[in-house]
Design an enzyme around this catalytic site. Structure first.
Site, PDB file in Angstrom:
ATOM      1  N   GLU A 128       0.828  -1.208   0.000  1.00  0.00           N
ATOM      2  CA  GLU A 128       0.000   0.000   0.000  1.00  0.00           C
ATOM      3  C   GLU A 128       0.861   1.256   0.000  1.00  0.00           C
ATOM      4  OE1 GLU A 128      -1.666   0.140   4.404  1.00  0.00           O
ATOM      5  OE2 GLU A 128      -1.975  -1.830   3.528  1.00  0.00           O
ATOM      6  N   LYS A 168       2.464   4.696   1.349  1.00  0.00           N
ATOM      7  CA  LYS A 168       2.764   5.331   2.638  1.00  0.00           C
ATOM      8  C   LYS A 168       2.433   6.808   2.465  1.00  0.00           C
ATOM      9  CE  LYS A 168       6.137   5.439   6.332  1.00  0.00           C
ATOM     10  NZ  LYS A 168       5.895   6.800   6.753  1.00  0.00           N
ATOM     11  N   ASP A 197       2.027  10.630   3.152  1.00  0.00           N
ATOM     12  CA  ASP A 197       2.887  11.537   3.897  1.00  0.00           C
ATOM     13  C   ASP A 197       2.044  12.635   4.526  1.00  0.00           C
ATOM     14  OD1 ASP A 197       5.179  12.443   4.947  1.00  0.00           O
ATOM     15  OD2 ASP A 197       5.958  13.353   3.108  1.00  0.00           O
ATOM     16  N   TYR A 228      -5.856   2.852   6.706  1.00  0.00           N
ATOM     17  CA  TYR A 228      -5.017   1.700   6.377  1.00  0.00           C
ATOM     18  C   TYR A 228      -4.837   0.684   7.498  1.00  0.00           C
ATOM     19  CZ  TYR A 228      -1.885   5.238   8.361  1.00  0.00           C
ATOM     20  OH  TYR A 228      -1.330   6.204   9.144  1.00  0.00           O
ATOM     21  N   LYS A 261      10.976   3.415   1.778  1.00  0.00           N
ATOM     22  CA  LYS A 261      10.952   4.852   1.520  1.00  0.00           C
ATOM     23  C   LYS A 261      11.496   5.155   0.125  1.00  0.00           C
ATOM     24  CE  LYS A 261      10.075   7.419   4.998  1.00  0.00           C
ATOM     25  NZ  LYS A 261      10.674   8.007   6.000  1.00  0.00           N
ATOM     26  N   CYS A 289      17.723  47.592   2.006  1.00  0.00           N
ATOM     27  CA  CYS A 289      16.948  47.099   0.868  1.00  0.00           C
ATOM     28  C   CYS A 289      17.802  47.148  -0.393  1.00  0.00           C
ATOM     29  CB  CYS A 289      15.692  47.953   0.686  1.00  0.00           C
ATOM     30  SG  CYS A 289      14.775  47.480  -0.791  1.00  0.00           S
ATOM     31  N   CYS A 319      16.022  49.929  -2.823  1.00  0.00           N
ATOM     32  CA  CYS A 319      15.912  51.364  -2.548  1.00  0.00           C
ATOM     33  C   CYS A 319      16.862  51.847  -1.471  1.00  0.00           C
ATOM     34  CB  CYS A 319      14.468  51.728  -2.200  1.00  0.00           C
ATOM     35  SG  CYS A 319      13.981  51.140  -0.568  1.00  0.00           S
ATOM     36  N   CYS A 355      11.365  45.701   3.942  1.00  0.00           N
ATOM     37  CA  CYS A 355      11.734  47.069   3.562  1.00  0.00           C
ATOM     38  C   CYS A 355      10.527  47.960   3.892  1.00  0.00           C
ATOM     39  CB  CYS A 355      12.055  47.139   2.077  1.00  0.00           C
ATOM     40  SG  CYS A 355      12.119  48.850   1.494  1.00  0.00           S
ATOM     41  N   CYS A 387       9.490  52.243  -2.815  1.00  0.00           N
ATOM     42  CA  CYS A 387      10.447  51.184  -3.164  1.00  0.00           C
ATOM     43  C   CYS A 387       9.975  50.519  -4.460  1.00  0.00           C
ATOM     44  CB  CYS A 387      10.525  50.183  -2.013  1.00  0.00           C
ATOM     45  SG  CYS A 387      11.598  48.792  -2.375  1.00  0.00           S
TER      46      CYS A 387
HETATM   47  S1  IVH Z   1       0.514   1.194   9.206  1.00  0.00           S
HETATM   48  C1  IVH Z   1       1.801  -0.161  13.541  1.00  0.00           C
HETATM   49  N1  IVH Z   1       0.121   2.044   6.788  1.00  0.00           N
HETATM   50  O1  IVH Z   1       3.570   5.970   8.683  1.00  0.00           O
HETATM   51  C2  IVH Z   1       2.023   0.681  12.355  1.00  0.00           C
HETATM   52  N2  IVH Z   1       1.145   3.530   8.330  1.00  0.00           N
HETATM   53  O2  IVH Z   1       6.144   5.360   9.997  1.00  0.00           O
HETATM   54  C3  IVH Z   1       0.752   1.065  11.738  1.00  0.00           C
HETATM   55  N3  IVH Z   1       1.619   5.734   7.381  1.00  0.00           N
HETATM   56  O3  IVH Z   1       2.524   6.356  12.000  1.00  0.00           O
HETATM   57  C4  IVH Z   1       0.937   1.989  10.636  1.00  0.00           C
HETATM   58  N4  IVH Z   1       0.807   5.352   5.374  1.00  0.00           N
HETATM   59  O4  IVH Z   1       1.332   7.692  10.201  1.00  0.00           O
HETATM   60  C5  IVH Z   1       0.606   2.345   8.002  1.00  0.00           C
HETATM   61  N5  IVH Z   1      -0.336   2.658   4.602  1.00  0.00           N
HETATM   62  C6  IVH Z   1       0.134   2.951   5.803  1.00  0.00           C
HETATM   63  C7  IVH Z   1       0.674   4.223   6.092  1.00  0.00           C
HETATM   64  C8  IVH Z   1       1.176   4.465   7.382  1.00  0.00           C
HETATM   65  C9  IVH Z   1       1.379   6.248   6.166  1.00  0.00           C
HETATM   66  C10 IVH Z   1       2.273   6.473   8.472  1.00  0.00           C
HETATM   67  C11 IVH Z   1       1.579   6.386   9.808  1.00  0.00           C
HETATM   68  C12 IVH Z   1       2.574   5.773  10.738  1.00  0.00           C
HETATM   69  C13 IVH Z   1       3.857   6.060  10.051  1.00  0.00           C
HETATM   70  C14 IVH Z   1       4.860   5.015  10.448  1.00  0.00           C
END
Ligand code: IVH
Length: 669
Positions: A112, A114, A116, A224, A311, A405, A408, A423, A429
């Protein structure tokens, strides 16, 4: 050994500091990769020298985002983090380790995104949201239920059936790219500090004490992870599929993977495809699917053994600083800009990167001709993230911020409590004046066709105008003296000026460049005052009574109109025939419901109206402007050059694509 003690102490101090910057200040100074590198180094030292271990070491806790002003609640299940990996090899190792721990049993993995953003835990009882809590320190977090209720994509009561009487669902609160850009645009306009990335913006927004502000900013949420005693299915994937049916947003990118090859394919695919997603992602997460196997694998002190993060590498490049220039904005703020030896990054050539303010130059400790790391972590504007000190020339001097500045020569002032130098020479200016002219003629303001950035500068440089009101004294003869101007371009400017006399009062107020008055505030102020004379005479108390106008904005408005220079400009604009009051018949501003709540995505460029105008029209006529195409989209309003990916997506989902004429007919125009 004494070296190890010293290094362990240094690392703990650094990690504690960066934890605070990340979780409390929402303003990290180093990248996640850099943070993880420090954490790993500390972990390795603590393993090699167990006698140096300390229960309060940063390796034994997850970061804290607890803040004042919110009630706190203890999590039913602690909120842990995920172990990070950075290569397919490391993922392979995790798969092997997991297989061994499971005694060689077969197992499926769920891949899945991740997301941000910032994590959230929601508790539902009898199908109703009862509490929303941030991660906090992992054990307890801030109760932000009211703010969460302002996020439209989160179901407050569940649809369908089969949900447990009580369960918890976790997900990520995100600010989509489009909303992030708009928020920063508004903040730049209001001279408020910009958010570095959507994650900080999402976290900061969730912690505001005003749910209406949360609602305005357009947060979204992806889920998730489901926890509870009697979940509907025995594996993660099926539980999430159920959650989707109950109304939660669960990403379509979630996929069951059965072999290491499938995992690798998934990584390779999303490394590229994620760039087209509407929200920021910083990697992928792989989870063992079976809940029974998850239970067998268990947790370490910090993270589950049954899941791991992969990552994505942020794209960065190393290049030499040529010089730092200091640029003056419309509101007088001085922005330092790193001028770089051109370098290719994520497909574009980068020559300049903002250094934001003096504090950032100091934090990075930039010296003349340093080699700098430029990164594009998904943000549009590249940023300088680090300096390669090893290649610094021995006699290099620190980059110094200017005291006067650059345009000016006025001595700069620093606004108390803020990082920006300003400024103060507001009315004389040159770049401030030209900046205000550029803003005035802009598309979302007076929309004066034929005058762009360059023409505004040329008009000022050639002495044809010295403020916004002078625009209305321009004639063909003077315009023709400009380089590159012929009859046709002069005519366009004059037609644009003529048309701008019909621009509604609320946009005129926005066009004036009153500090802290963005387009939304301008609208509210204009509608409350109804005409310019009333507005100019309003007291701070009267202004504060207007929705969303606080003391800072009210003071800025009264200060603006107390200046004789501004009053004179307004008088001349009024004489020039601009709309200085709301029309008697405000029907034009009233909303109809002909579009009946239809979700419409805008894509491409248009001829009859601008994209922003179409956006307002959709809302005005009772539709909803949404940023990305999904099953729930009703129409795509397509102009020229609509992206092929969007076109394909709309076609696959059978979503009707309409052109601007059709849209105008549908809206009864
Ligand atoms: S599972 C026990 N799934 O990443 C861990 N986390 O570095 C449960 N995050 O605190 C987290 N996407 O804020 C999970 N698909 C995903 C995620 C996800 C983003 C974040 C989440 C977590 C952090 C962990």
């Amino acid at each position: 050994m004494s070296d190890a003690i010293q290094r362990v102490n240094e690392l703990r101090q650094a990690l504690n500091y960066h934890n605070y910057r990340y979780y409390v200040e929402n303003s990290p100074e180093i990248s996640d990769i850099e943070f993880d590198r420090l954490m790993r180094e500390l972990q390795e030292l603590e393993t090699a020298y167990p006698e140096l271990d300390d229960p309060l070491s940063p390796t034994h806790r997850v970061g804290s985002d607890l803040s004042k002003g919110f009630e706190q609640a203890r999590h039913i299940y602690p909120m842990l983090s995920l172990g990070n990996t950075y290569s397919i090899d490391e993922i392979d190792e995790w798969v092997n380790r997991t297989s061994n721990s499971l005694g060689g049993q077969q197992f499926s993995i769920v891949g899945e995104m991740k997301f941000d953003g910032t994590s959230i835990s929601l508790i539902y009882e009898h199908g109703r949201l009862v509490r929303a809590v941030t991660r906090g320190d992992g054990e307890k977090g801030d109760v932000v239920t009211n703010n969460i209720k302002a996020i439209r994509s989160i179901p407050l009561t569940l649809q369908g059936e089969g949900w447990p009487e009580k369960f918890e669902i976790r997900g990520e609160i995100v600010l989509p790219w489009k909303e992030f850009d708009e928020l920063n645009e508004r903040r730049a306009f209001n001279e408020e500090p910009l958010f570095a990335n959507p994650r900080n913006a999402a976290a900061g927004t969730l912690k505001t004490l005003d749910p209406s502000e949360v609602s305005r900013r357009g947060l979204d949420a992806y889920f998730y992870y489901m926890l509870g005693e009697d979940l509907p299915a025995s594996c993660h994937y099926d539980n999430m599929a159920e959650a989707r049916k109950w109304g939660f947003k669960v990403s379509d990118a979630m996929k069951r993977l059965n072999t290491v090859e499938e995992v690798e394919k998934y990584i390779k695919y999303w490394d590229k495809a994620r760039k087209d997603l509407p929200v920021a992602t910083d990697g992928l997460v792989f989870k063992v699917d079976s809940l029974r196997q998850q239970l067998n694998l268990g947790f370490t002190a910090k993270s589950p053994r049954w899941a791991v993060a992969y990552k994505f590498a942020a794209e960065r490049a190393l290049t030499r600083l040529q010089f730092v220039s200091f640029e003056v904005g419309r509101m007088g703020i001085i922005t330092p800009v790193a001028n770089l030896e051109p370098v290719k990054l994520s497909g574009t050539v980068v020559k300049r990167a903002s250094l934001h303010n003096e504090d950032i130059i100091r934090q990075l400790d930039i010296h003349d001709h340093d080699m700098l790391y430029v990164e594009k972590g998904g943000e549009i504007i590249p940023k300088i993230v680090d300096v390669d000190i090893s290649s610094r020339q021995t006699d290099a001097k620190k980059v110094k911020f200017v005291s006067h500045c650059p345009a000016c020569g006025s001595p700069l002032c620093r606004i108390e409590g803020e990082a920006a130098w300003v400024c103060p020479n507001r009315y004389a200016c040159p770049p401030q004046i030209v900046g205000r002219i550029e803003h005035f003629v802009g598309r979302r303001m007076m929309n004066i066709d034929g005058i762009g950035e360059e023409t505004a500068q040329a008009l000022y440089d050639n002495g044809l105008i010295k403020d916004i009101a002078d625009l209305y004294s321009l004639d063909a003869q003077s315009l023709l003296t400009l380089d590159g101007f012929g009859n046709r371009s002069a005519e366009r400017v004059l037609e644009g000026l003529e048309a701008s006399r019909q621009v509604p009062f609320e946009r005129v107020v926005f066009a004036l460049s009153i500090p802290f008055v963005g387009d939304t505030t301008a609208k509210k102020v204009a509608r409350a005052a109804r005409d310019i004379d009333t507005l100019m005479g309003m007291t701070i108390e009267q202004l504060c009574a207007i929705e969303d106008v606080g003391i800072k904005i009210a003071e800025s408005i009264t200060e603006y109109f107390s200046s004789p220079v501004n009053r004179e400009i307004v008088r001349r604009l009024k004489d020039a025939g601009l709309q200085m009051s709301m029309p008697e018949d405000t029907a034009a501003y009233e909303h109809s419901d002909v579009l009946g709540g239809k979700a419409i995505v805008i894509s491409g460029t248009f001829t009859h109206h601008s994209r922003d105008e179409y956006k307002s029209m959709i809302e005005q006529y009772g539709g909803r402007n949404v940023s990305s195409i999904s099953k729930k989209t009703d129409y795509v309003l397509a102009g020229e050059n609509m992206g092929p990916a969007k076109l394909e997506k709309a076609a696959n989902l059978n979503i009707p694509i309409i052109d601007e004429d059709t849209f105008l007919k549908m809206s009864g125009k």
